[in-house]
Motif scaffolding. Structure first.
Motif, short mmCIF file in Angstrom:
data_model
loop_
_atom_site.label_atom_id
_atom_site.label_comp_id
_atom_site.label_asym_id
_atom_site.label_seq_id
_atom_site.Cartn_x
_atom_site.Cartn_y
_atom_site.Cartn_z
N ALA A 333 0.86 -1.18 0.00
CA ALA A 333 0.00 0.00 0.00
C ALA A 333 0.90 1.23 0.00
O ALA A 333 1.22 1.78 1.05
CB ALA A 333 -0.90 -0.02 1.23
N PHE A 339 -4.11 -0.27 -2.95
CA PHE A 339 -3.56 -1.49 -2.36
C PHE A 339 -3.23 -2.45 -3.50
O PHE A 339 -4.12 -2.83 -4.27
CB PHE A 339 -4.58 -2.13 -1.39
CG PHE A 339 -3.95 -3.17 -0.50
CD1 PHE A 339 -3.67 -2.87 0.83
CD2 PHE A 339 -3.62 -4.43 -0.97
CE1 PHE A 339 -3.06 -3.81 1.67
CE2 PHE A 339 -3.03 -5.38 -0.15
CZ PHE A 339 -2.75 -5.07 1.17
N ASN A 354 -8.20 1.20 -4.65
CA ASN A 354 -7.94 2.28 -3.71
C ASN A 354 -8.52 1.95 -2.33
O ASN A 354 -9.65 1.47 -2.23
CB ASN A 354 -8.49 3.61 -4.22
CG ASN A 354 -9.95 3.58 -4.54
OD1 ASN A 354 -10.40 2.70 -5.29
ND2 ASN A 354 -10.72 4.49 -3.95
N PHE A 355 -7.70 2.19 -1.28
CA PHE A 355 -8.14 1.90 0.09
C PHE A 355 -8.63 3.13 0.82
O PHE A 355 -9.12 3.03 1.96
CB PHE A 355 -7.05 1.16 0.89
CG PHE A 355 -5.72 1.88 0.94
CD1 PHE A 355 -4.75 1.64 -0.02
CD2 PHE A 355 -5.44 2.78 1.95
CE1 PHE A 355 -3.52 2.30 0.03
CE2 PHE A 355 -4.22 3.44 2.01
CZ PHE A 355 -3.25 3.20 1.04
N HIS A 393 -0.79 6.18 2.99
CA HIS A 393 -0.10 5.29 3.92
C HIS A 393 1.35 5.68 3.81
O HIS A 393 1.86 5.87 2.71
CB HIS A 393 -0.32 3.83 3.50
CG HIS A 393 0.51 2.85 4.26
ND1 HIS A 393 1.12 1.77 3.67
CD2 HIS A 393 0.83 2.78 5.58
CE1 HIS A 393 1.77 1.08 4.59
NE2 HIS A 393 1.62 1.67 5.75
N LEU A 409 -3.64 -1.92 8.20
CA LEU A 409 -2.99 -0.84 7.48
C LEU A 409 -3.28 0.51 8.12
O LEU A 409 -4.45 0.91 8.21
CB LEU A 409 -3.55 -0.91 6.05
CG LEU A 409 -3.40 0.21 5.07
CD1 LEU A 409 -1.93 0.42 4.74
CD2 LEU A 409 -4.15 -0.13 3.80
N ALA A 411 -3.88 3.94 7.65
CA ALA A 411 -4.19 4.81 6.50
C ALA A 411 -4.51 6.21 7.00
O ALA A 411 -4.79 6.43 8.18
CB ALA A 411 -5.37 4.24 5.72
N TRP A 462 -7.74 -4.85 5.78
CA TRP A 462 -7.96 -4.95 4.33
C TRP A 462 -7.85 -6.41 3.87
O TRP A 462 -6.87 -7.09 4.18
CB TRP A 462 -6.92 -4.09 3.61
CG TRP A 462 -7.15 -3.96 2.14
CD1 TRP A 462 -6.56 -4.69 1.14
CD2 TRP A 462 -8.04 -3.06 1.48
NE1 TRP A 462 -7.02 -4.28 -0.08
CE2 TRP A 462 -7.93 -3.29 0.10
CE3 TRP A 462 -8.92 -2.07 1.95
CZ2 TRP A 462 -8.68 -2.56 -0.84
CZ3 TRP A 462 -9.65 -1.35 1.02
CH2 TRP A 462 -9.53 -1.60 -0.36
N GLN A 467 -9.97 -7.44 -2.22
CA GLN A 467 -9.61 -6.03 -2.39
C GLN A 467 -10.68 -5.12 -1.82
O GLN A 467 -11.20 -4.21 -2.50
CB GLN A 467 -9.32 -5.70 -3.87
CG GLN A 467 -7.97 -6.24 -4.36
CD GLN A 467 -6.77 -5.43 -3.89
OE1 GLN A 467 -6.78 -4.88 -2.78
NE2 GLN A 467 -5.73 -5.38 -4.69
#
Ligand code: PQQ
Length: 677
Positions: A333, A339, A354-355, A393, A409, A411, A462, A467
């Motif tokens: 990421a 991601f 996209n996260f 990130h 993660l 973020a 995540w 995804q």
């Protein structure tokens, strides 16, 4: 235990076979990301969802630092190695919480400003009885693990005309210590170097971007890369960038190592490579042969980087079942907000999603190229690019738990607007361009127009196969710590607002928390000592966002906290953050405020923040400092006392008259934002 003989014996055993054998039970934490795959997944489950509520402090250890602490503590049989700011290494006996030794590489404090993002260090490597640290000023140093005495030292910097620094943790792959460096905001050419772990002899070096094409290329990968740069931009003068300042992983079965590369120098592609081009190998994952440093393959995540989208964020190697087939992948990421799942055998793109909300690309096509939006390369007016240069990130490590199949993660969003500086010249004097008078070369103006989106910090669990997020937790601010996940179904994370928290790894429920003496940015580690599980976290607010901003009213020194179930030690006394009133009464000429604004931006802003608006981080905010400081600003900017803490000397860079203008900006801003009675 804890004697020199014991330490020498247990650390001597740490080699590649030890690190791999440790993966099965993870009793120790022998390398930065725990294992070569850097999963930060501990198989220990003595501390679990049922009893984590009974966790308490066993000891705390004062790192005696006031700047950012980003290191993950390494622990082998109860001997801990952790680094603090200014690359100072501490060896601590977990059984007692007491110092064994410290090593100070004596980084010249007056060069602190030559690193973009605080005088931090992300940790050490341990191998066959030696501890390796990269010092902020670019040396790689091997220490005797038992005594802390220097065994060898190498200067890793190819040309000290450029602002290279080391902040990352070295890794040891197959008896070679590998280290990169930072500096792409200043203008450098990125590279990584491998040294023999025993002797320090240089074994190989791989550059991340090509040099001057009129000279011979170092290897075929550079000849190939040069075709993606426009030489009319003379990109080699500012180095081109691509610094590998953080992530390195290793797959012993494939005999490949992976490096994540950084952004372009300068940021604006229009200046670096005017005709465009992908500019390899910026913002890429590159696979190298760890024996020779030879290029094997690459995958570029952000072609033609224009936004400081580094791909240096920590990678994790995992084996996943995707569309029914087992795949050896890299989970990643990077700053750019997507991601990635990449095939680590050959670099082939599998998927990217996209996260967080992003606006620079609408997605990735099937070949793994981003589909850029029309706003992405608008150059001549301020554009808000999401995510910003601080990244969706950053270096704060994620972790991957194969039991839940989730990556945890840290973020965030730190909004920023950008605009190309069409008048940029390398190392020119450029009022208004951030920190350009202290050596930055980004060819980009920032926040000429205020951004519209809102900042946030978020822990995302995540699912890399589907995804999508399985759960999220909102934090009070961006810039939270790295994560650790365990077989006890837990996720541990420290936060910017000074808490250390355990979550249920399956659903994100908060199960436990402890206050910490200041904001947390580093990642925890966990290990067994004499059969008992401990969790340790090194705390110290700082790093790029933490220089000028904060989310706690505590300002404790760098501290290692070690917790266990049943721990009963008292917390050290917390230190309150002292902030003066908004500065008042400094005499100034209001006509000088606009010029002062431009000078403040090009000399002060990225360390001291916006006066009166930001609250100061590990460096004070000049709007909340006694009026006497601002009245006597010349005494601080010309060979001032803060040089011993990393501040530049502005002699020859600013005139007395320009200092007056900066004073006008500081007092003028404080007056403008002061609430009206
Ligand atoms: N370092 C931090 C930190 O430690 O908080 C945050 C960042 C860095 C960034 O956001 C960067 O973009 C960055 N870039 C470079 C570079 O381009 O060479 C180096 C570093 C570093 O060495 O810490 C950071």
């Amino acid at each position: 235990k804890g004697s020199k003989a014991h330490i020498a014996a247990v650390t001597k055993k740490v080699d590649g076979a030890f690190i791999r054998a440790n993966e099965a039970r993870t009793n120790d934490w022998p390398s930065y990301g725990l294992d070569y795959a850097e999963t930060r997944f501990s198989r220990l489950n003595q501390i679990n969802t049922a009893n984590v509520k009974d966790m308490g402090l066993v000891w705390s250890y004062n790192l005696e630092s006031t700047r950012g602490v980003e290191a993950t503590p390494l622990v082998v049989d109860g001997i801990m190695y952790v680094s603090a700011s200014w690359s100072i290494v501490h060896a601590i006996d977990v059984r007692t919480g007491k110092r064994i030794w410290t090593f100070d590489p004596k980084v010249p404090r007056e060069i602190g400003y030559k690193g973009c993002c605080d005088v931090v260090n992300r940790g050490v490597a341990l191998y066959e009885g030696k501890v390796y640290v990269g010092s902020f000023d670019g040396r790689l140093i091997a220490l005797d693990a038992a005594s802390g005495k220097k065994v060898w030292e190498k200067d890793t910097i190819i040309d000290r005309k450029f602002s290279y620094t080391i902040t990352g943790a070295p890794r040891v792959f197959k008896g070679k210590v590998i280290i990169g460096n930072g500096g792409a905001e200043y203008g450098v050419r990125g590279y990584i170097t491998a040294y023999d772990a025993k002797t320090g002899d240089q074994k190989w070096r791989w550059f991340t971007v090509p040099g001057d094409p009129s000279k011979p290329f170092e290897d075929e990968s550079m000849a190939k890369a040069a075709k993606t740069w426009d030489p009319s931009g003379k990109y080699w003068e500012a180095g081109g960038g691509g610094t590998a300042w953080d992530t390195l992983t290793f797959d012993p079965e494939l005999n490949l190592m992976y490096v994540g590369t950084g952004n372009g120098s300068p940021w604006a592609r229009s200046k670096r490579s005017p005709a465009g081009g992908d500019n390899l190998y910026l913002a890429s994952i590159v696979a190298l042969d760890p024996d020779t440093g030879k290029y094997v393959w690459h995958y570029q995540q952000t072609p033609g980087d224009n936004w400081d989208f580094t791909s240096t964020q920590p990678m994790i190697l995992a084996d996943l079942k995707i569309d029914g087939k087992p795949r050896k992948v890299i989970l990643h990421a990077p700053k750019n907000g997507f991601f990635f799942v990449i095939d680590r055998t050959n670099g082939k793109f599998i998927s990217a999603k996209n996260f967080v909300d992003v606006n620079w690309a609408s997605g990735y096509d099937k070949d793994g190229r981003p589909i850029e939006t029309p706003i992405a390369r608008v150059a001549d007016r301020p554009r808000e690019i999401i995510p910003s240069a601080l990244g969706a990130h950053n270096w704060h490590s994620m972790s991957f738990n194969p039991q839940t199949g989730l990556a945890y993660l840290p973020a965030q969003s730190v909004p920023l607007t950008l605009m190309d500086n069409k008048d940029w010249t390398f190392n020119g004097v450029r009022p208004g361009e951030p920190q350009s008078n202290t050596g930055w070369n980004i060819a980009t103006f920032a926040n000429v127009e205020p951004p519209k989106s809102a900042p946030f910090g978020r822990l995302i669990a995540w699912d890399p196969v589907q995804q999508k997020a399985a759960w999220t937790q909102e934090h009070v601010s961006p810039w939270n710590g790295g994560t650790l996940t365990t077989a006890g179904d837990l996720v541990f994370q420290g936060t910017a607002d000074g808490r250390f928290i355990a979550f249920n790894a399956r659903n994100g429920e908060k199960l436990w928390e402890s206050p910490t003496g200041t904001g947390v940015v580093a990642a925890p580690s966990t290990y067994l000592v004499d059969g008992k599980q401990y969790v340790s976290i090194a705390v110290g607010w700082g790093g790029s966002y933490g220089l000028d901003r904060r989310a706690t009213d505590r300002q404790g020194p760098g501290t290692v906290y070690t917790f266990a179930v049943g721990g009963k030690a008292p917390m050290p006394e917390f230190v309150k953050y002292r902030m003066e009133e908004l500065v008042a009464g400094v005499k100034y000429d209001p006509a000088q405020v606009p010029a002062g604004t431009a000078l403040y931006v090009s000399n002060c802003v990225l360390c001291h923040g916006v006066p009166g608006v930001d609250r100061g981080g590990s460096i004070p905010n000049l709007g909340y400092i006694g009026a006497a400081y601002i009245e006597n600003l010349d005494k601080f900017v010309f060979k001032g006392p803060a040089m011993s803490r990393g501040m530049p000397d502005f002699t020859g860079k600013l005139s007395a008259d320009e200092v007056e203008k900066i004073k006008a900006f500081i007092q003028g801003t404080a007056d403008a934002i002061r609430p009206q009675k």
